[in-house]
Design a protein around this motif. Sequence first.
Motif, mmCIF file in Angstrom:
data_model
loop_
_atom_site.group_PDB
_atom_site.id
_atom_site.type_symbol
_atom_site.label_atom_id
_atom_site.label_comp_id
_atom_site.label_asym_id
_atom_site.label_seq_id
_atom_site.Cartn_x
_atom_site.Cartn_y
_atom_site.Cartn_z
ATOM 1 N N ARG A 250 13.322 84.162 -70.174
ATOM 2 C CA ARG A 250 14.173 82.919 -69.460
ATOM 3 C C ARG A 250 12.985 81.754 -69.781
ATOM 4 N NH1 ARG A 250 15.150 81.554 -64.258
ATOM 5 N NH2 ARG A 250 16.603 80.008 -63.863
ATOM 6 N N ASP A 251 12.016 81.872 -68.669
ATOM 7 C CA ASP A 251 11.287 80.361 -68.191
ATOM 8 C C ASP A 251 10.705 80.010 -70.195
ATOM 9 O OD1 ASP A 251 11.916 80.937 -66.342
ATOM 10 O OD2 ASP A 251 9.678 82.271 -65.330
ATOM 11 N N ALA A 252 9.994 80.891 -70.570
ATOM 12 C CA ALA A 252 9.613 80.678 -71.511
ATOM 13 C C ALA A 252 10.694 79.352 -72.507
ATOM 14 C CB ALA A 252 8.869 81.268 -72.409
ATOM 15 N N ILE A 253 11.267 80.340 -73.272
ATOM 16 C CA ILE A 253 12.433 79.598 -73.413
ATOM 17 C C ILE A 253 13.819 78.589 -73.408
ATOM 18 C CG2 ILE A 253 14.928 80.141 -73.837
ATOM 19 C CD1 ILE A 253 14.109 82.967 -75.193
ATOM 20 N N LEU A 254 13.280 78.261 -71.443
ATOM 21 C CA LEU A 254 13.872 76.697 -71.069
ATOM 22 C C LEU A 254 12.913 76.196 -71.239
ATOM 23 C CD1 LEU A 254 15.677 78.331 -67.544
ATOM 24 C CD2 LEU A 254 16.539 77.397 -69.302
ATOM 25 N N GLN A 255 11.563 76.173 -70.896
ATOM 26 C CA GLN A 255 10.979 75.122 -71.458
ATOM 27 C C GLN A 255 10.508 75.194 -73.130
ATOM 28 O OE1 GLN A 255 6.944 76.276 -70.226
ATOM 29 N NE2 GLN A 255 5.907 75.292 -71.733
ATOM 30 N N ALA A 256 10.716 75.543 -74.332
ATOM 31 C CA ALA A 256 11.034 75.236 -74.745
ATOM 32 C C ALA A 256 12.610 74.228 -75.714
ATOM 33 C CB ALA A 256 11.103 76.535 -76.370
ATOM 34 N N LEU A 257 13.347 74.941 -75.176
ATOM 35 C CA LEU A 257 14.907 74.200 -75.284
ATOM 36 C C LEU A 257 15.094 73.152 -74.621
ATOM 37 C CD1 LEU A 257 17.533 76.352 -74.094
ATOM 38 C CD2 LEU A 257 17.437 75.140 -75.939
ATOM 39 N N LYS A 258 14.205 73.073 -73.069
ATOM 40 C CA LYS A 258 13.700 71.177 -73.031
ATOM 41 C C LYS A 258 13.491 70.661 -73.664
ATOM 42 C CE LYS A 258 12.637 69.220 -68.094
ATOM 43 N NZ LYS A 258 11.330 69.533 -66.950
ATOM 44 N N ALA A 259 12.031 70.852 -74.696
ATOM 45 C CA ALA A 259 11.478 69.903 -75.229
ATOM 46 C C ALA A 259 11.841 69.429 -76.413
ATOM 47 C CB ALA A 259 10.147 70.208 -75.314
ATOM 48 N N TYR A 260 12.682 70.782 -76.924
ATOM 49 C CA TYR A 260 13.852 70.500 -77.943
ATOM 50 C C TYR A 260 14.645 69.361 -78.141
ATOM 51 C CZ TYR A 260 16.396 70.773 -82.127
ATOM 52 O OH TYR A 260 17.376 70.691 -83.810
ATOM 53 N N GLU A 261 15.554 69.712 -76.381
ATOM 54 C CA GLU A 261 16.587 68.892 -76.806
ATOM 55 C C GLU A 261 15.997 67.804 -76.536
ATOM 56 O OE1 GLU A 261 19.014 72.093 -73.522
ATOM 57 O OE2 GLU A 261 17.831 70.829 -72.812
ATOM 58 N N SER A 262 15.025 66.753 -75.780
ATOM 59 C CA SER A 262 14.113 65.500 -75.824
ATOM 60 C C SER A 262 14.102 65.121 -77.194
ATOM 61 C CB SER A 262 12.881 65.618 -74.970
ATOM 62 O OG SER A 262 11.908 64.901 -75.185
ATOM 63 N N ASP A 263 13.646 66.258 -77.819
ATOM 64 C CA ASP A 263 13.294 65.751 -79.363
ATOM 65 C C ASP A 263 14.704 64.913 -80.046
ATOM 66 O OD1 ASP A 263 10.899 65.133 -79.230
ATOM 67 O OD2 ASP A 263 10.140 66.937 -79.824
ATOM 68 N N LEU A 264 15.524 66.527 -79.817
ATOM 69 C CA LEU A 264 16.457 66.093 -80.203
ATOM 70 C C LEU A 264 17.559 64.473 -79.844
ATOM 71 C CD1 LEU A 264 18.535 67.471 -82.219
ATOM 72 C CD2 LEU A 264 19.665 68.342 -80.136
ATOM 73 N N SER A 265 16.837 63.959 -79.467
ATOM 74 C CA SER A 265 18.002 63.452 -77.576
ATOM 75 C C SER A 265 17.663 61.817 -78.839
ATOM 76 C CB SER A 265 18.538 62.857 -76.572
ATOM 77 O OG SER A 265 16.769 63.255 -76.209
ATOM 78 N N GLU A 266 16.146 61.730 -79.282
ATOM 79 C CA GLU A 266 15.505 60.958 -79.969
ATOM 80 C C GLU A 266 15.485 60.177 -81.134
ATOM 81 O OE1 GLU A 266 10.447 60.428 -81.092
ATOM 82 O OE2 GLU A 266 10.653 61.559 -78.810
ATOM 83 N N LEU A 267 16.737 62.023 -82.459
ATOM 84 C CA LEU A 267 16.775 62.036 -82.990
ATOM 85 C C LEU A 267 18.087 61.157 -83.166
ATOM 86 C CD1 LEU A 267 16.572 64.714 -84.901
ATOM 87 C CD2 LEU A 267 15.667 63.173 -86.180
ATOM 88 N N HIS A 268 18.727 61.755 -81.829
ATOM 89 C CA HIS A 268 20.231 61.269 -81.909
ATOM 90 C C HIS A 268 20.665 59.852 -81.302
ATOM 91 C CE1 HIS A 268 24.134 61.672 -79.145
ATOM 92 N NE2 HIS A 268 23.906 60.631 -79.785
ATOM 93 N N ALA A 269 19.544 58.682 -80.816
ATOM 94 C CA ALA A 269 19.333 58.033 -80.392
ATOM 95 C C ALA A 269 19.301 57.155 -81.736
ATOM 96 C CB ALA A 269 18.176 57.405 -79.900
ATOM 97 N N ALA A 270 18.031 57.373 -82.513
ATOM 98 C CA ALA A 270 17.467 56.840 -83.936
ATOM 99 C C ALA A 270 18.924 56.116 -84.597
ATOM 100 C CB ALA A 270 16.380 57.472 -84.326
ATOM 101 N N ILE A 271 19.527 57.871 -84.649
ATOM 102 C CA ILE A 271 20.434 57.949 -85.961
ATOM 103 C C ILE A 271 21.612 56.908 -84.894
ATOM 104 C CG2 ILE A 271 22.861 58.887 -86.309
ATOM 105 C CD1 ILE A 271 20.931 61.256 -86.664
ATOM 106 N N GLU A 272 22.113 56.503 -83.867
ATOM 107 C CA GLU A 272 23.509 56.238 -83.084
ATOM 108 C C GLU A 272 22.392 54.624 -83.442
ATOM 109 O OE1 GLU A 272 25.331 56.848 -79.396
ATOM 110 O OE2 GLU A 272 23.554 56.224 -79.024
ATOM 111 N N LYS A 273 21.577 54.354 -83.242
ATOM 112 C CA LYS A 273 21.199 52.621 -83.627
ATOM 113 C C LYS A 273 20.834 52.284 -84.494
ATOM 114 C CE LYS A 273 17.715 53.106 -80.412
ATOM 115 N NZ LYS A 273 16.154 53.207 -80.129
ATOM 116 N N GLY A 274 20.906 53.603 -85.910
ATOM 117 C CA GLY A 274 21.214 53.169 -87.800
ATOM 118 C C GLY A 274 19.156 52.368 -87.228
ATOM 119 N N ASP A 275 18.418 53.183 -86.795
ATOM 120 C CA ASP A 275 17.280 53.179 -86.782
ATOM 121 C C ASP A 275 16.329 53.704 -87.890
ATOM 122 O OD1 ASP A 275 14.183 52.818 -86.402
ATOM 123 O OD2 ASP A 275 14.776 53.249 -84.163
ATOM 124 N N GLY A 276 16.578 53.295 -89.195
ATOM 125 C CA GLY A 276 16.369 53.872 -90.886
ATOM 126 C C GLY A 276 14.517 54.327 -90.670
#
Length: 284
Positions: free
Chosen positions: A239-265
């Motif tokens: 659980r703990d290690a997976i939560l840590q990995a998920l947290k890091a991934y969620e943060s990077d995924l939101s970066e991608l989300h933001a770039a797509i939203e802004k049209g930041d090619g």
Amino acid sequence: MIKKLCIVGVGLIGGSLALALKKHAYVQTVVGIGRDAKRLAAAQAAGIIDIATDDYAQCQDADVILVAVPLGAFENVFAQIKPYLTPDTVLTDAGSAKACVVNIAQRVFGHVPENFVPGHPIAGTEKSGFSAAFAELYLNRRVVLTPVTRTADWARARVQAMWQAAGAVVEVTTVEHHDLVLAETSHLPHILAFGLVDSLAKQKDAQEIFRFAAGGFRDFTRIAASDPVMWRDICLYNRDAILQALKAYESDLSELHAAIEKGDGDSLEIIFARAKAVREQFNF
Ligand code: NAD
């Protein structure tokens, strides 16, 4: 050479080890221990095991006992092995997370036995059960051993030699490092694959969506056909290690989300190029 190997849980992982060791004449007798007499008899008929039983007393004079059941069954299995674990036998396992297994050993045996060698073959398929087992599963694949301070060198050497005889490359690391790295490289992708398929399947036009599924989708989601019980247990027990990995991934995924939203090619291209370079460098 192993005279007697007991495998508790004759599925993909345990069955494939039996087949590999038999193929290389590294084992004399393989005893399959499990709950389902019919399935064990079938594994025996298929030549994977020599003896099929539900009697843990068979462990008494084994050279090696391999526990290859889902993580949720370890406590019960260790408790059944306990009365029969003699000092000359090596107990090892194939569980996909290691801190939980070491903690269970500590709880059941009162201490981590010096002849217990925690291990994890980094090999598998999305199929499960002995009928999916094959002798080449471990060929040139890594097996990670995570001995603890108390683990005896002779026990570790026996387990290492066994996996090498099955064709694997053995590496040794700490329990903590194993659990974090596997959370990132194996557990997280499985969770993402299960999550994506489930999310799309819930949409109204799911049939239509899957009709258009092509190579990329198939590659990415193949592992979503893996065993739900095994993966439920991995999530609960790492659980703990997976939560840590998920947290890091969620943060990077939101970066991608933001770039797509802004049209930041530019940002998208930088991220994709970085990932492509890593993928090509390691050629997993
Ligand atoms: P599997 O489902 O193919 O085999 C598990 C076997 O354990 C089955 O034969 C089942 O009947 C038996 N079993 C379940 N509960 C039991 C119990 N209480 N007592 C006795 N037998 C019991 O699963 P698998 O893929 O071989 O995985 C086995 C272990 O190896 C799991 O801990 C898993 O996390 C780990 N592992 C799996 C993979 C993979 O990709 N499949 C890779 C590395 C490690």
